[in-house]
Motif scaffolding. Structure first.
Motif, PDB file in Angstrom:
ATOM      1  N   PHE A  75      68.717 -92.122 -13.705  1.00 42.42           N
ATOM      2  CA  PHE A  75      69.771 -91.118 -13.663  1.00 42.42           C
ATOM      3  C   PHE A  75      69.546 -89.996 -14.663  1.00 42.42           C
ATOM      4  CE2 PHE A  75      71.151 -94.183 -16.861  1.00 42.42           C
ATOM      5  CZ  PHE A  75      71.658 -93.387 -17.876  1.00 42.42           C
ATOM      6  N   SER A  76      70.117 -88.849 -14.327  1.00 38.56           N
ATOM      7  CA  SER A  76      70.221 -87.724 -15.251  1.00 38.56           C
ATOM      8  C   SER A  76      71.701 -87.491 -15.531  1.00 38.56           C
ATOM      9  CB  SER A  76      69.603 -86.467 -14.639  1.00 38.56           C
ATOM     10  OG  SER A  76      69.787 -85.340 -15.494  1.00 38.56           O
ATOM     11  N   VAL A  77      71.997 -86.996 -16.723  1.00 38.72           N
ATOM     12  CA  VAL A  77      73.367 -86.625 -17.073  1.00 38.72           C
ATOM     13  C   VAL A  77      73.473 -85.108 -17.074  1.00 38.72           C
ATOM     14  CG1 VAL A  77      75.175 -86.709 -18.837  1.00 38.72           C
ATOM     15  CG2 VAL A  77      73.662 -88.684 -18.498  1.00 38.72           C
ATOM     16  N   VAL A  78      74.479 -84.590 -16.399  1.00 39.21           N
ATOM     17  CA  VAL A  78      74.795 -83.163 -16.469  1.00 39.21           C
ATOM     18  C   VAL A  78      76.091 -83.025 -17.253  1.00 39.21           C
ATOM     19  CG1 VAL A  78      75.479 -81.117 -15.173  1.00 39.21           C
ATOM     20  CG2 VAL A  78      73.605 -82.548 -14.349  1.00 39.21           C
ATOM     21  N   THR A  79      76.013 -82.368 -18.404  1.00 44.81           N
ATOM     22  CA  THR A  79      77.170 -82.277 -19.290  1.00 44.81           C
ATOM     23  C   THR A  79      77.596 -80.827 -19.496  1.00 44.81           C
ATOM     24  OG1 THR A  79      78.094 -83.103 -21.374  1.00 44.81           O
ATOM     25  CG2 THR A  79      75.809 -82.292 -21.434  1.00 44.81           C
ATOM     26  N   SER A  80      78.336 -80.583 -20.548  1.00 44.23           N
ATOM     27  CA  SER A  80      78.926 -79.271 -20.805  1.00 44.23           C
ATOM     28  C   SER A  80      77.972 -78.392 -21.619  1.00 44.23           C
ATOM     29  CB  SER A  80      80.278 -79.440 -21.505  1.00 44.23           C
ATOM     30  OG  SER A  80      80.147 -80.290 -22.649  1.00 44.23           O
ATOM     31  N   LEU A  81      78.108 -78.401 -22.930  1.00 48.90           N
ATOM     32  CA  LEU A  81      77.317 -77.540 -23.796  1.00 48.90           C
ATOM     33  C   LEU A  81      76.164 -78.297 -24.458  1.00 48.90           C
ATOM     34  CD1 LEU A  81      80.222 -75.617 -25.595  1.00 48.90           C
ATOM     35  CD2 LEU A  81      78.887 -74.874 -23.598  1.00 48.90           C
ATOM     36  N   ALA A  82      75.196 -77.547 -24.928  1.00 44.64           N
ATOM     37  CA  ALA A  82      74.015 -78.145 -25.565  1.00 44.64           C
ATOM     38  C   ALA A  82      74.383 -78.955 -26.798  1.00 44.64           C
ATOM     39  CB  ALA A  82      73.014 -77.048 -25.928  1.00 44.64           C
ATOM     40  N   VAL A  83      75.481 -78.610 -27.469  1.00 51.10           N
ATOM     41  CA  VAL A  83      75.882 -79.324 -28.681  1.00 51.10           C
ATOM     42  C   VAL A  83      76.241 -80.779 -28.379  1.00 51.10           C
ATOM     43  CG1 VAL A  83      78.348 -78.708 -28.533  1.00 51.10           C
ATOM     44  CG2 VAL A  83      77.278 -79.081 -30.779  1.00 51.10           C
ATOM     45  N   SER A  84      76.573 -81.069 -27.133  1.00 47.93           N
ATOM     46  CA  SER A  84      76.930 -82.442 -26.754  1.00 47.93           C
ATOM     47  C   SER A  84      75.714 -83.293 -26.411  1.00 47.93           C
ATOM     48  CB  SER A  84      77.878 -82.416 -25.551  1.00 47.93           C
ATOM     49  OG  SER A  84      79.100 -81.797 -25.885  1.00 47.93           O
ATOM     50  N   VAL A  85      74.586 -82.666 -26.165  1.00 44.31           N
ATOM     51  CA  VAL A  85      73.409 -83.404 -25.702  1.00 44.31           C
ATOM     52  C   VAL A  85      72.942 -84.466 -26.703  1.00 44.31           C
ATOM     53  CG1 VAL A  85      70.964 -83.193 -25.066  1.00 44.31           C
ATOM     54  CG2 VAL A  85      72.657 -81.625 -24.096  1.00 44.31           C
ATOM     55  N   PRO A  86      72.794 -84.149 -27.997  1.00 44.51           N
ATOM     56  CA  PRO A  86      72.330 -85.191 -28.933  1.00 44.51           C
ATOM     57  C   PRO A  86      73.262 -86.396 -29.018  1.00 44.51           C
ATOM     58  CG  PRO A  86      72.097 -83.011 -29.916  1.00 44.51           C
ATOM     59  CD  PRO A  86      72.905 -82.839 -28.672  1.00 44.51           C
ATOM     60  N   VAL A  87      74.568 -86.161 -28.935  1.00 36.49           N
ATOM     61  CA  VAL A  87      75.524 -87.270 -28.980  1.00 36.49           C
ATOM     62  C   VAL A  87      75.314 -88.188 -27.782  1.00 36.49           C
ATOM     63  CG1 VAL A  87      77.973 -87.895 -28.929  1.00 36.49           C
ATOM     64  CG2 VAL A  87      77.232 -85.883 -30.217  1.00 36.49           C
ATOM     65  N   ILE A  88      75.189 -87.595 -26.606  1.00 38.39           N
ATOM     66  CA  ILE A  88      75.012 -88.379 -25.380  1.00 38.39           C
ATOM     67  C   ILE A  88      73.676 -89.104 -25.407  1.00 38.39           C
ATOM     68  CG2 ILE A  88      74.728 -88.198 -22.876  1.00 38.39           C
ATOM     69  CD1 ILE A  88      76.751 -85.839 -23.017  1.00 38.39           C
ATOM     70  N   GLU A  89      72.625 -88.432 -25.837  1.00 35.90           N
ATOM     71  CA  GLU A  89      71.310 -89.081 -25.911  1.00 35.90           C
ATOM     72  C   GLU A  89      71.347 -90.278 -26.860  1.00 35.90           C
ATOM     73  OE1 GLU A  89      68.217 -85.434 -24.886  1.00 35.90           O
ATOM     74  OE2 GLU A  89      68.793 -85.792 -26.978  1.00 35.90           O
ATOM     75  N   HIS A  90      72.031 -90.112 -27.992  1.00 40.04           N
ATOM     76  CA  HIS A  90      72.153 -91.237 -28.940  1.00 40.04           C
ATOM     77  C   HIS A  90      72.890 -92.408 -28.299  1.00 40.04           C
ATOM     78  CE1 HIS A  90      72.978 -93.499 -32.592  1.00 40.04           C
ATOM     79  NE2 HIS A  90      74.247 -93.518 -32.223  1.00 40.04           N
ATOM     80  N   ASN A  91      74.003 -92.109 -27.600  1.00 42.45           N
ATOM     81  CA  ASN A  91      74.779 -93.175 -26.974  1.00 42.45           C
ATOM     82  C   ASN A  91      73.953 -93.921 -25.931  1.00 42.45           C
ATOM     83  OD1 ASN A  91      76.955 -92.428 -28.521  1.00 42.45           O
ATOM     84  ND2 ASN A  91      78.038 -91.381 -26.871  1.00 42.45           N
ATOM     85  N   ILE A  92      73.207 -93.185 -25.138  1.00 41.43           N
ATOM     86  CA  ILE A  92      72.387 -93.804 -24.095  1.00 41.43           C
ATOM     87  C   ILE A  92      71.332 -94.711 -24.714  1.00 41.43           C
ATOM     88  CG2 ILE A  92      70.650 -93.313 -22.315  1.00 41.43           C
ATOM     89  CD1 ILE A  92      72.301 -90.792 -21.643  1.00 41.43           C
ATOM     90  N   LYS A  93      70.692 -94.231 -25.749  1.00 37.74           N
ATOM     91  CA  LYS A  93      69.646 -95.017 -26.404  1.00 37.74           C
ATOM     92  C   LYS A  93      70.223 -96.244 -27.094  1.00 37.74           C
ATOM     93  CE  LYS A  93      65.871 -94.699 -29.765  1.00 37.74           C
ATOM     94  NZ  LYS A  93      65.128 -93.800 -30.701  1.00 37.74           N
ATOM     95  N   SER A  94      71.335 -96.062 -27.810  1.00 41.42           N
ATOM     96  CA  SER A  94      71.881 -97.159 -28.614  1.00 41.42           C
ATOM     97  C   SER A  94      72.493 -98.262 -27.762  1.00 41.42           C
ATOM     98  CB  SER A  94      72.918 -96.630 -29.606  1.00 41.42           C
ATOM     99  OG  SER A  94      74.050 -96.102 -28.931  1.00 41.42           O
ATOM    100  N   THR A  95      72.876 -97.945 -26.538  1.00 45.10           N
ATOM    101  CA  THR A  95      73.467 -98.955 -25.657  1.00 45.10           C
ATOM    102  C   THR A  95      72.455 -99.538 -24.682  1.00 45.10           C
ATOM    103  OG1 THR A  95      74.289 -97.140 -24.256  1.00 45.10           O
ATOM    104  CG2 THR A  95      75.839 -98.116 -25.807  1.00 45.10           C
ATOM    105  N   GLY A  96      71.188 -99.150 -24.830  1.00 41.42           N
ATOM    106  CA  GLY A  96      70.132 -99.780 -24.045  1.00 41.42           C
ATOM    107  C   GLY A  96      69.883 -99.191 -22.675  1.00 41.42           C
ATOM    108  N   PHE A  97      70.483 -98.034 -22.383  1.00 47.55           N
ATOM    109  CA  PHE A  97      70.291 -97.428 -21.072  1.00 47.55           C
ATOM    110  C   PHE A  97      69.170 -96.392 -21.046  1.00 47.55           C
ATOM    111  CE2 PHE A  97      74.810 -98.749 -21.027  1.00 47.55           C
ATOM    112  CZ  PHE A  97      74.775 -99.594 -19.925  1.00 47.55           C
ATOM    113  N   GLY A  98      68.501 -96.199 -22.187  1.00 47.72           N
ATOM    114  CA  GLY A  98      67.463 -95.178 -22.298  1.00 47.72           C
ATOM    115  C   GLY A  98      66.371 -95.251 -21.248  1.00 47.72           C
ATOM    116  N   PRO A  99      65.826 -96.434 -20.939  1.00 48.07           N
ATOM    117  CA  PRO A  99      64.736 -96.502 -19.962  1.00 48.07           C
ATOM    118  C   PRO A  99      65.119 -95.996 -18.572  1.00 48.07           C
ATOM    119  CG  PRO A  99      64.806 -98.505 -21.266  1.00 48.07           C
ATOM    120  CD  PRO A  99      66.043 -97.731 -21.604  1.00 48.07           C
TER     121      PRO A  99
END
Length: 216
Positions: free
Chosen positions: A110-134
């Protein structure tokens, strides 16, 4: 079954639209919305999220008074998820977490389509930390502020549709997660323009919250 959506931002109209989407998804259960009236008007980046947590913690008493069987954080950043889980009387889910889990259940990259670029690092961290990164091919910013997404309109729909198409074409996404609570009411209109599955975390969380409450 009683489900409470806690909106970390102070925009009441967004809380209402989230609750309306959730009730359409599961009309058989009681669904309530609580708004963090002292929070930012929109959660856009980590600073807004940090400010919102104090108010969210105060809402836990209201959720308990409503006899919530589960709580859902109605912000795609899953603002305050760990802190709320540690103090809540019932299971706590985030709409971001719910969307990622649903994509994984579908076996889709999957890809995530979000709002502003400032939100991207937060979402990337959440995805990685919860094991959904792969399973995640990308997190893409549409360039639209949260409240503009919430207001909707044809220009918003077109911009989001273009970004969804790019996620499929450029990132080989097999599903696209709508990375903002304000996109929940837009899912059907966006799905009509999309060639892949669109996953809305509000709708996904309704079903996963019922499962969590059943096994709590």
């Amino acid at each position: 079954m009683r489900l409470v959506y806690m909106n970390p931002n102070s925009t009441q109209s967004m809380t209402q639209s989230i609750v309306e989407v959730a009730r359409l998804e599961a009309p058989q259960i009681d669904i309530f919305g609580l708004t963090n009236v002292g929070g930012p008007a929109a959660i856009q980046g980590p600073e807004d999220g940090d400010v919102a947590v104090v108010g969210l913690m105060r809402l836990l008493d209201e959720a308990r008074d409503l006899k919530a069987d589960a709580i859902v954080i109605a912000c795609f950043d899953d603002t305050g998820l760990d802190a709320l889980r540690a103090r809540a009387h019932c299971p706590v889910l985030g709409i971001g977490q719910s969307a990622y889990a649903t994509a994984q259940l579908l076996g889709a990259r999957f890809s995530v389509v979000t709002s502003l670029a400032v939100s991207v690092p937060v979402i990337e961290h959440n995805i990685k930390s919860t094991g959904f990164g792969p399973n995640c091919t990308s997190v893409r910013a549409s360039g639209l502020p949260v409240l503009e997404i919430d207001a909707g309109g044809q220009d918003v729909l077109q911009r989001l549709s273009d970004e969804i198409d790019a996620a499929v074409t450029d990132d080989a996404a097999q599903a696209v997660v709508l990375g903002c609570a304000g996109m929940a009411p837009l899912r059907d209109a966006l799905a009509a323009k999309s060639a892949v599955a669109l996953i809305d975390g509000v709708a996904a969380s309704v079903h996963l919250a019922q499962v969590a409450a059943r096994f709590a």
